[in-house]
Design a protein around this motif. Structure first.
Motif, PDB file in Angstrom:
ATOM      1  N   LEU A   8      47.422  51.585  -0.644  1.00  0.00           N
ATOM      2  CA  LEU A   8      47.456  50.711   0.530  1.00  0.00           C
ATOM      3  C   LEU A   8      46.458  51.169   1.584  1.00  0.00           C
ATOM      4  N   ASN A   9      46.329  52.483   1.767  1.00  0.00           N
ATOM      5  CA  ASN A   9      45.362  53.016   2.723  1.00  0.00           C
ATOM      6  C   ASN A   9      43.933  52.683   2.304  1.00  0.00           C
ATOM      7  N   THR A  15      39.047  46.902   3.555  1.00  0.00           N
ATOM      8  CA  THR A  15      39.084  45.599   4.214  1.00  0.00           C
ATOM      9  C   THR A  15      38.603  45.703   5.656  1.00  0.00           C
ATOM     10  N   THR A  16      39.048  46.730   6.363  1.00  0.00           N
ATOM     11  CA  THR A  16      38.662  46.895   7.760  1.00  0.00           C
ATOM     12  C   THR A  16      37.170  47.170   7.897  1.00  0.00           C
ATOM     13  N   ARG A  22      32.297  44.076   9.723  1.00  0.00           N
ATOM     14  CA  ARG A  22      30.988  43.447   9.490  1.00  0.00           C
ATOM     15  C   ARG A  22      30.966  41.967   9.809  1.00  0.00           C
ATOM     16  N   LEU A  23      32.061  41.287   9.528  1.00  0.00           N
ATOM     17  CA  LEU A  23      32.051  39.835   9.632  1.00  0.00           C
ATOM     18  C   LEU A  23      32.815  39.273  10.819  1.00  0.00           C
ATOM     19  N   PHE A  40      46.080  45.344   8.158  1.00  0.00           N
ATOM     20  CA  PHE A  40      45.666  45.162   6.767  1.00  0.00           C
ATOM     21  C   PHE A  40      46.524  45.973   5.808  1.00  0.00           C
ATOM     22  N   THR A  41      47.036  47.116   6.250  1.00  0.00           N
ATOM     23  CA  THR A  41      47.967  47.878   5.421  1.00  0.00           C
ATOM     24  C   THR A  41      49.224  47.060   5.158  1.00  0.00           C
ATOM     25  N   ALA A  42      49.756  46.441   6.212  1.00  0.00           N
ATOM     26  CA  ALA A  42      50.941  45.591   6.055  1.00  0.00           C
ATOM     27  C   ALA A  42      50.622  44.381   5.168  1.00  0.00           C
TER      28      ALA A  42
END
Length: 141
Positions: A8-9, A15-16, A22-23, A40-42
């Motif tokens: 998950l980390n 993702t982060t 970046r986006l 994002f972890t959740a």
């Protein structure tokens, strides 16, 4: 537990850093990105729970992985085949062909009784064929 926490980390960090920073928000404070990473972890935790609930509906985990893989791998294979072997087709055509093919595969999965291994073939052939057509339409010149 440690493997799940690591997974998950890693997903939240990727993702982060690779997408969100970046986006979405290029200039944010560290505190903001820490909160985004927690979100994002959740999110990825909920995705994992969703997969576990789906896996509970099939006979075994191998079948669940094969079903989900078959839904997505065909389109990915089609993208790679076009990229490596058909140089005349440009990126936008491949992108839209992949999106359309993926939607077709998902609709077929939800509405028909096709054996799930056929979704690989349908997705791959769909991407290649649609990419040709879309490339012709986009590049009429």
């Amino acid at each position: 537990m440690s493997s799940t926490a690591s997974e998950l980390n890693a997903l939240a960090s990727t993702t982060t850093v690779d997408f969100y920073m970046r986006l979405v928000k290029k200039d944010g404070a560290e505190k903001h990105f820490v909160h985004a990473s927690k979100f994002f972890t959740a999110f990825w935790g909920l995705v994992a729970i969703g997969f576990a609930l789906f896996a509970n509906l099939v006979e075994n985990l191998i079948e669940a992985v094969n079903i989900l893989g078959s839904i997505f791998y065909g389109s990915i294979l089609g993208i790679f085949l076009v990229a490596f072997f058909i140089k005349v087709i440009k990126g936008p055509a491949v992108f839209w062909a992949a999106v359309i093919s993926q939607l077709v595969v998902i609709v077929l999965f939800k509405t028909t009784d096709i054996a799930y291994l056929w979704y690989n073939v349908i997705g791959c052939v769909g991407v290649i064929a649609l990419a040709f057509v879309i490339n012709l339409v986009i590049n009429k010149d």
